[in-house]
Design an enzyme around this catalytic site. Structure first.
Site, PDB file in Angstrom:
ATOM      1  N   GLY A  53       0.815  -1.218   0.000  1.00  0.00           N
ATOM      2  CA  GLY A  53       0.000   0.000   0.000  1.00  0.00           C
ATOM      3  C   GLY A  53       0.844   1.263   0.000  1.00  0.00           C
ATOM      4  N   ASP A  59       0.981   1.808   8.758  1.00  0.00           N
ATOM      5  CA  ASP A  59       0.407   1.246   9.991  1.00  0.00           C
ATOM      6  C   ASP A  59       1.443   1.128  11.122  1.00  0.00           C
ATOM      7  OD1 ASP A  59      -1.807   0.852   8.451  1.00  0.00           O
ATOM      8  OD2 ASP A  59      -1.750  -1.337   8.469  1.00  0.00           O
ATOM      9  N   MET A  81      -6.588   3.965   9.542  1.00  0.00           N
ATOM     10  CA  MET A  81      -5.904   2.742   9.117  1.00  0.00           C
ATOM     11  C   MET A  81      -5.263   2.026  10.298  1.00  0.00           C
ATOM     12  SD  MET A  81      -4.259   3.230   5.459  1.00  0.00           S
ATOM     13  CE  MET A  81      -5.336   3.054   4.049  1.00  0.00           C
ATOM     14  N   ARG A 138      -4.355  -2.210  10.152  1.00  0.00           N
ATOM     15  CA  ARG A 138      -4.908  -3.542   9.870  1.00  0.00           C
ATOM     16  C   ARG A 138      -4.732  -4.453  11.089  1.00  0.00           C
ATOM     17  NH1 ARG A 138      -5.583  -7.152   6.034  1.00  0.00           N
ATOM     18  NH2 ARG A 138      -5.920  -5.627   4.419  1.00  0.00           N
ATOM     19  N   GLU A 171      -9.038   0.305  11.754  1.00  0.00           N
ATOM     20  CA  GLU A 171      -9.792  -0.566  10.839  1.00  0.00           C
ATOM     21  C   GLU A 171      -9.782  -2.039  11.245  1.00  0.00           C
ATOM     22  OE1 GLU A 171      -6.160  -0.702   7.608  1.00  0.00           O
ATOM     23  OE2 GLU A 171      -8.172  -1.085   6.917  1.00  0.00           O
ATOM     24  N   MET A 231      -6.993   9.230   2.671  1.00  0.00           N
ATOM     25  CA  MET A 231      -6.503  10.621   2.725  1.00  0.00           C
ATOM     26  C   MET A 231      -5.254  10.764   3.587  1.00  0.00           C
ATOM     27  SD  MET A 231      -9.983  12.758   2.931  1.00  0.00           S
ATOM     28  CE  MET A 231      -9.069  14.258   3.203  1.00  0.00           C
TER      29      MET A 231
HETATM   30  N1  LIG Z   1       5.331 -14.321   2.611  1.00  0.00           N
HETATM   31  C1  LIG Z   1       5.557 -13.719   1.440  1.00  0.00           C
HETATM   32  N2  LIG Z   1       6.469 -14.220   0.582  1.00  0.00           N
HETATM   33  C2  LIG Z   1       6.709 -13.621  -0.589  1.00  0.00           C
HETATM   34  N3  LIG Z   1       6.094 -12.487  -1.007  1.00  0.00           N
HETATM   35  C3  LIG Z   1       5.183 -11.943  -0.209  1.00  0.00           C
HETATM   36  C4  LIG Z   1       4.859 -12.521   1.056  1.00  0.00           C
HETATM   37  N4  LIG Z   1       3.919 -11.756   1.634  1.00  0.00           N
HETATM   38  C5  LIG Z   1       3.649 -10.749   0.769  1.00  0.00           C
HETATM   39  N5  LIG Z   1       4.417 -10.859  -0.338  1.00  0.00           N
HETATM   40  C6  LIG Z   1       4.415  -9.962  -1.499  1.00  0.00           C
HETATM   41  O1  LIG Z   1       4.843  -8.665  -1.078  1.00  0.00           O
HETATM   42  C7  LIG Z   1       4.098  -7.653  -1.745  1.00  0.00           C
HETATM   43  C8  LIG Z   1       3.481  -6.717  -0.756  1.00  0.00           C
HETATM   44  O2  LIG Z   1       2.762  -7.446   0.260  1.00  0.00           O
HETATM   45  P1  LIG Z   1       1.470  -6.811   0.965  1.00  0.00           P
HETATM   46  O3  LIG Z   1       0.436  -6.511  -0.060  1.00  0.00           O
HETATM   47  O4  LIG Z   1       1.107  -7.696   2.073  1.00  0.00           O
HETATM   48  O5  LIG Z   1       1.955  -5.390   1.461  1.00  0.00           O
HETATM   49  P2  LIG Z   1       3.030  -4.980   2.530  1.00  0.00           P
HETATM   50  O6  LIG Z   1       4.379  -5.042   1.951  1.00  0.00           O
HETATM   51  O7  LIG Z   1       2.792  -5.749   3.769  1.00  0.00           O
HETATM   52  O8  LIG Z   1       2.676  -3.450   2.695  1.00  0.00           O
HETATM   53  P3  LIG Z   1       1.450  -2.813   3.516  1.00  0.00           P
HETATM   54  O9  LIG Z   1       0.758  -3.918   4.248  1.00  0.00           O
HETATM   55  O10 LIG Z   1       2.111  -1.836   4.437  1.00  0.00           O
HETATM   56  O11 LIG Z   1       0.612  -2.156   2.509  1.00  0.00           O
HETATM   57  C9  LIG Z   1       3.079  -8.359  -2.619  1.00  0.00           C
HETATM   58  O12 LIG Z   1       3.529  -8.348  -3.942  1.00  0.00           O
HETATM   59  C10 LIG Z   1       3.012  -9.765  -2.047  1.00  0.00           C
HETATM   60  O13 LIG Z   1       2.719 -10.747  -3.023  1.00  0.00           O
HETATM   61  O1  LIG Z   2      -6.769  -0.800  -0.111  1.00  0.00           O
HETATM   62  P1  LIG Z   2      -5.359  -1.225  -0.068  1.00  0.00           P
HETATM   63  O2  LIG Z   2      -4.481  -0.502  -1.011  1.00  0.00           O
HETATM   64  O3  LIG Z   2      -5.202  -2.716  -0.157  1.00  0.00           O
HETATM   65  O4  LIG Z   2      -4.756  -0.781   1.317  1.00  0.00           O
HETATM   66  C1  LIG Z   2      -5.390  -0.924   2.539  1.00  0.00           C
HETATM   67  C2  LIG Z   2      -4.425  -1.413   3.568  1.00  0.00           C
HETATM   68  O5  LIG Z   2      -3.153  -0.849   3.441  1.00  0.00           O
HETATM   69  C3  LIG Z   2      -2.676  -0.360   4.680  1.00  0.00           C
HETATM   70  O6  LIG Z   2      -2.679   1.021   4.619  1.00  0.00           O
HETATM   71  C4  LIG Z   2      -1.272  -0.803   4.959  1.00  0.00           C
HETATM   72  O7  LIG Z   2      -1.214  -2.161   5.148  1.00  0.00           O
HETATM   73  C5  LIG Z   2      -3.663  -0.915   5.717  1.00  0.00           C
HETATM   74  O8  LIG Z   2      -3.833  -0.062   6.789  1.00  0.00           O
HETATM   75  C6  LIG Z   2      -4.903  -1.099   4.925  1.00  0.00           C
HETATM   76  O9  LIG Z   2      -5.665  -2.179   5.404  1.00  0.00           O
END
Ligand SMILES: Nc1ncnc2c1ncn2[C@@H]1O[C@H](COP(=O)(O)OP(=O)(O)OP(=O)(O)O)[C@@H](O)[C@H]1O
Ligand SMILES: O=P(O)(O)OC[C@H]1O[C@](O)(CO)[C@@H](O)[C@@H]1O
Ligand SMILES: [Mg+2]
Length: 455
Positions: A100, A219, A262, A264, A318, A377
């Site tokens: 995100g 977050d 936000m 999660r 959330e 926002m």
């Molecule tokens: N355990 C995992 N192993 C490999 N890739 C992963 C794993 N978990 C998530 N990813 C990959 O990392 C990328 C981002 O993961 P995710 O959507 O969970 O967001 P995030 O990096 O946790 O950021 P945020 O939660 O702050 O938005 C995605 O492309 C997802 O496929």
């Molecule tokens: O709608 P999107 O882009 O999946 O993002 C929402 C999530 O991304 C975050 O901002 C970061 O993980 C969470 O707080 C929220 O659940």
């Protein structure tokens, strides 16, 4: 004043330094070369003995003496090293943003490009577009300081981002085929877990490619580091929503202002926004279960607040209350592209429950709930001044570390100092709100809200 020895004896426990991965551990015949900062007119490398950091420069994991019997840890300090392991003209750097949005993403990328270019003379820098999938599904975008000049003034990510699309072998093949030898991966907890897999596969193939993770999490759910860039900006933005909710609630008869923020799996945004605002009567976070009805419940508390003050402001993260919102079987299974559980809207549910409660218990009295959902926002804005500075230091830390040959690491602030942390440690470390510590007690003393422990 005398200090009793027994009080400080813990300070002299041994300190274990977290070792970092280095390219020389698995790539044979790599040569060290002098850091080009040596010839950079802006840096006083000769006048300052301590300009370059060495293996003995460390940052302590915990700086307060907590009397715990567990060993003390330290991390290598981030910053320039005397020797580097890349010939700058041979560097092909790739930058990617995943997950995100978070205020400051564009600043980190800008500073990576400008820093690589001006500090080390790197000329081949590429943006991988659209998250992890971009490695194998689109052509990399050449970046240079002129192109990224204004990026720090913009929210979002100009490289675009996505969830899902993590195909390890395609990603590492693409890294190899594009001859990238430095990979900068910016993202949250999921992204860091992906980065560990990429690093492991690169190591397995013995590729001369260094990988650094730059943690981004609005977050604030990534552990070890002090906090993510963009978090402060998000808290600042949240104030506007809370103020609006307060004005609306105060201007109504029995008015409730409800703000969903936000968070999660962690309530840091809700908690910090509550403490900064002081207009909040109750803060609900994922780490604390709550209930609505009966003694010690939310309705009883709000009833009292409305009697006393005529209005109340409720801030809810959330991820709070997800266990008590009724779900259909298909909703229980719903996940986003990255496999994260899709949450139900706790704000919409609470608003409806509040209205039902009031109509049932006070049918003849006026009542208003104004629900504000500023979700995107608070994260879709550009970073504030403090976060911009943080992003710059973070980017420079990542560059110095990778040029020095470190790999499989994360650059991040620990106790206010920038450090290098093994990637796998960061990927494992979550960061829930500690509801046993002073900060949560402070929230409760500010709001005077119930503890939601059924007696
Ligand atoms: N355990 C995992 N192993 C490999 N890739 C992963 C794993 N978990 C998530 N990813 C990959 O990392 C990328 C981002 O993961 P995710 O959507 O969970 O967001 P995030 O990096 O946790 O950021 P945020 O939660 O702050 O938005 C995605 O492309 C997802 O496929
Ligand atoms: O709608 P999107 O882009 O999946 O993002 C929402 C999530 O991304 C975050 O901002 C970061 O993980 C969470 O707080 C929220 O659940
Ligand atoms: Mg995440």
């Amino acid at each position: 004043m005398a200090v009793s020895e027994s009080n400080i004896s813990n300070l002299f426990k041994p300190i274990y330094v977290k070792e970092l991965h280095h390219l020389t551990h698995y790539v044979p015949n790599l040569e060290a070369r002098p850091n080009p900062l040596e010839h950079n007119t802006y840096f006083q490398t000769h006048q300052l003995d301590t300009f370059y950091y060495t293996e003995s420069d460390v940052v302590l994991r915990h700086i307060a003496n907590d009397h715990s019997p567990s060993p003390r840890f330290a991390y290598h300090r981030a910053g320039p090293r005397r020797d580097i392991y890349f010939e700058p003209s041979h560097v092909r750097a790739a930058i990617v943003t995943c997950g995100g949005l978070c205020p400051g993403l564009n600043t980190v990328m800008r500073e990576l490009v400008v820093g690589l270019w001006h500090l080390y003379g790197v000329r081949h820098i590429f943006g991988v577009t659209g998250g992890y999938r971009g490695f194998y599904s689109s052509e990399p975008l050449p970046l240079n300081p002129k192109l990224v000049h204004h990026w720090h003034t913009m929210g979002g990510t100009l490289l675009q981002t996505s969830r899902g699309g993590f195909d390890l072998h395609n990603i590492v093949d693409a890294i190899h085929n594009h001859s990238f030898n430095q990979v900068y991966i910016i993202g949250g907890d999921g992204t860091m877990r992906g980065a560990v897999a990429v690093f492991d596969e690169i190591q397995r193939r013995k590729l001369n490619v260094a990988v650094v993770g730059i943690p981004k999490t609005v977050d604030n759910d990534v552990g070890i580091i002090d906090k993510s860039f963009g978090f402060q900006t998000a808290i600042e933005m949240a104030q506007q929503a809370i103020s609006a909710a307060h004005v609306e609630a105060e201007s109504a008869v029995n008015g409730i202002g409800l703000v969903k923020l936000m968070g999660r799996s962690t309530g840091h945004i809700a908690l910090h926004a509550t403490l900064s605002s002081r207009d909040v009567d109750c803060c609900l976070i994922p780490e604390i279960d709550f209930y609505l009805e009966g003694k010690g419940g939310l309705f009883e508390f709000l009833d009292q607040r409305l009697k006393e003050n005529g209005h109340a402001v409720l801030v809810v993260a959330e991820g709070a209350g997800q266990d008590i919102i009724p779900r259909t079987d298909s909703q229980k299974e719903e996940r986003d592209e990255s496999g994260n559980l899709v949450f139900l809207d706790v704000g919409v549910w609470l608003k409806s429950e509040l209205k039902k409660w009031w109509a049932r218990d006070h049918p003849d009295e006026l009542f208003t709930v104004k629900y504000i959902d500023p979700t995107y926002m608070i994260r879709a804005v550009h970073a504030n001044a403090t976060d911009n500075l943080y992003c710059t230091l973070l980017a420079h830390s990542a560059i110095h570390g990778i040029m020095a040959g470190y790999t499989g690491f994360v650059a991040g602030p620990i106790n206010g100092n920038y450090a290098y942390i093994p990637l796998e440690d960061v990927a494992r470390a979550n960061n829930p709100v500690n509801t046993k510590d002073h900060t949560w007690s402070w929230v409760r003393s500010v709001t005077n809200q119930p503890d939601f422990l059924r007696s």
